[in-house]
Design an enzyme around this catalytic site. Structure first.
Site, PDB file in Angstrom:
ATOM      1  N   SER A  47     -61.935  -5.902  19.674  1.00 37.56           N
ATOM      2  CA  SER A  47     -61.221  -6.906  18.802  1.00 37.56           C
ATOM      3  C   SER A  47     -60.831  -8.265  19.652  1.00 37.56           C
ATOM      4  CB  SER A  47     -59.808  -6.549  18.620  1.00 37.56           C
ATOM      5  OG  SER A  47     -59.918  -5.165  18.138  1.00 37.56           O
ATOM      6  N   TYR A 136     -62.865   4.599  18.626  1.00 41.12           N
ATOM      7  CA  TYR A 136     -61.852   3.438  18.710  1.00 41.12           C
ATOM      8  C   TYR A 136     -61.052   3.608  17.502  1.00 41.12           C
ATOM      9  CZ  TYR A 136     -60.371  -1.437  18.997  1.00 41.12           C
ATOM     10  OH  TYR A 136     -59.571  -2.593  18.814  1.00 41.12           O
ATOM     11  N   LYS A 164     -60.251   5.702  22.243  1.00 44.25           N
ATOM     12  CA  LYS A 164     -59.243   4.514  22.626  1.00 44.25           C
ATOM     13  C   LYS A 164     -58.280   4.512  21.461  1.00 44.25           C
ATOM     14  CE  LYS A 164     -59.942  -0.272  22.526  1.00 44.25           C
ATOM     15  NZ  LYS A 164     -58.663  -1.064  22.536  1.00 44.25           N
ATOM     16  N   THR A 166     -55.183   3.014  19.976  1.00 42.97           N
ATOM     17  CA  THR A 166     -54.312   1.838  20.012  1.00 42.97           C
ATOM     18  C   THR A 166     -53.493   1.907  18.709  1.00 42.97           C
ATOM     19  OG1 THR A 166     -56.267   0.253  20.589  1.00 42.97           O
ATOM     20  CG2 THR A 166     -54.525  -0.783  19.803  1.00 42.97           C
ATOM     21  N   GLY A 188     -54.260   1.830  24.059  1.00 43.57           N
ATOM     22  CA  GLY A 188     -54.731   0.365  23.701  1.00 43.57           C
ATOM     23  C   GLY A 188     -53.580  -0.507  23.559  1.00 43.57           C
ATOM     24  N   ASP A 190     -51.232  -2.839  25.765  1.00 41.39           N
ATOM     25  CA  ASP A 190     -50.487  -3.083  27.120  1.00 41.39           C
ATOM     26  C   ASP A 190     -49.308  -3.252  27.167  1.00 41.39           C
ATOM     27  OD1 ASP A 190     -53.433  -3.851  26.200  1.00 41.39           O
ATOM     28  OD2 ASP A 190     -53.212  -5.938  27.023  1.00 41.39           O
ATOM     29  N   GLU A 191     -48.394  -3.427  26.226  1.00 40.62           N
ATOM     30  CA  GLU A 191     -47.012  -3.692  26.243  1.00 40.62           C
ATOM     31  C   GLU A 191     -46.202  -2.437  26.119  1.00 40.62           C
ATOM     32  OE1 GLU A 191     -49.319  -4.548  24.040  1.00 40.62           O
ATOM     33  OE2 GLU A 191     -48.298  -5.364  22.115  1.00 40.62           O
ATOM     34  N   SER A 207     -56.301  -6.538  26.099  1.00 38.64           N
ATOM     35  CA  SER A 207     -56.991  -7.738  26.387  1.00 38.64           C
ATOM     36  C   SER A 207     -56.005  -8.689  27.468  1.00 38.64           C
ATOM     37  CB  SER A 207     -56.115  -8.553  24.947  1.00 38.64           C
ATOM     38  OG  SER A 207     -54.982  -8.512  24.717  1.00 38.64           O
TER      39      SER A 207
END
Ligand code: NAY
Length: 294
Positions: A47, A136, A164, A166, A188, A190-191, A207
């Site tokens: 993405s 994904y 993956k 997310t 997936g 990051d936070e 990302s």
């Protein structure tokens, strides 16, 4: 399979004003990830690479540039999935020839495919592409929600080695981790790295690692060594950064920061219909850069 573990940047792609790929900028971003962020690998064509806005030849061009620049210095996973299965297979063969360590494929989207259709999509890819495959799953963007039974069936396909993941569903993540010890699970979001690593994921793909890779590695290692206090402190700071980035436009802001980091005098454009960064966003991106990254 073991070799694929680690921290991956979901590679951002800079475009020229006319929409073509900015090759020089892309090479610089790849170098930045390897040399400065000390990342274990790159997830190319996700993405974050604005992949779903591109044509087949452009996707190939990006896969080629990434391999040519990174050589064998880091691991490379190519996201080749889309709803056009013939293109998926062609791209899968293409990147396998190039020497990519694994392929990844997003769940087919747009039409509301049922579980059998999703299963058959992966079955067909694995029967035609001789490489490891990472599912994904990103229900937020695709609308495709998979449960534990769906994963169980997919994980039986010989070449499927992981997912993956997310999603913010940590109950499902916990269930998957307990049930499938052999599969690789990449976080997936990051936070949410702290709770993901606490659930024993094998790695993370994101990302923001393109510019915040060092701190993210510290979070990963701190949870692994049971220093939750330290991990949370860095996650808190990281999330101040991520919140600011999300509020200002995710890809536009990350690309602005990258442009500053690699000293490019050419603007890193987004691909239409993504909006281009405005003057006000640039100002805020500069503030974010000064505050969190520089
Ligand atoms: C990719 O490029 O395919 C991804 O890495 C997906 C993961 C990212 N998710 C989205 C929707 O962009 O890194 C995350 C995300 O940007 C980050 O956590 C900020 O929300």
């Amino acid at each position: 399979r073991e070799d694929l573990k680690g921290l991956y940047s979901a590679l951002l792609v800079p475009f020229n004003e006319d929409g073509s790929v900015n090759e020089e900028g892309l090479r610089k971003i790849i170098r930045h990830n390897i040399d400065k962020m000390k990342i274990d690998g790159l997830y190319v064509g996700g993405s974050s690479g604005e992949n779903f806005l591109l044509g087949k030849e452009e996707k190939k061009q990006i896969f080629e540039i990434a391999k040519d620049e990174a050589k064998d210095q880091i691991k490379l996973i190519a996201q080749v999935g889309s709803s056009n299965i013939y293109e998926v297979i062609e791209l899968g063969k293409f990147v396998t020839e190039l020497g990519y360590d694994a392929i990844s494929a997003v769940t087919p989207f747009y039409y509301r495919f049922n579980a059998d259709e999703v299963y058959n999509y992966y079955k067909e890819i694995t029967e035609n592409v001789e490489n490891d495959l990472i599912i994904y799953s990103i229900p937020l963007l695709t609308g495709v929600d998979m449960g534990i039974k769906d994963f169980e069936r997919l994980f039986k396909l010989p070449r499927i080695v992981g997912v993956k993941y997310t999603s913010a569903d940590f109950y499902l993540l916990e269930r998957l981790r307990k049930a499938f010890k052999e599969q690789l699970i990449f976080s997936g979001f990051d936070e949410m790295l702290v709770p993901a690593v606490a659930n024993n994921v094998d790695g993370a793909i994101g990302s923001t690692y393109n510019v915040n890779g060092i701190r993210s590695r510290e979070i990963f290692d701190a949870v692994k060594s049971n220093d939750l206090q330290k991990a949370l402190e860095i996650q808190n700071l990281t999330n101040d950064f991520i919140s600011a980035v999300l509020n200002n436009g995710l890809y536009q802001t990350l690309k602005y920061i990258l442009q500053r980091e690699v000293n490019s005098d050419k603007q890193f454009y987004s691909r239409k219909p993504m909006a281009q960064i405005t003057e006000a966003q640039k100002e805020e991106a500069e503030n974010i850069y000064q505050k969190f990254i520089k």
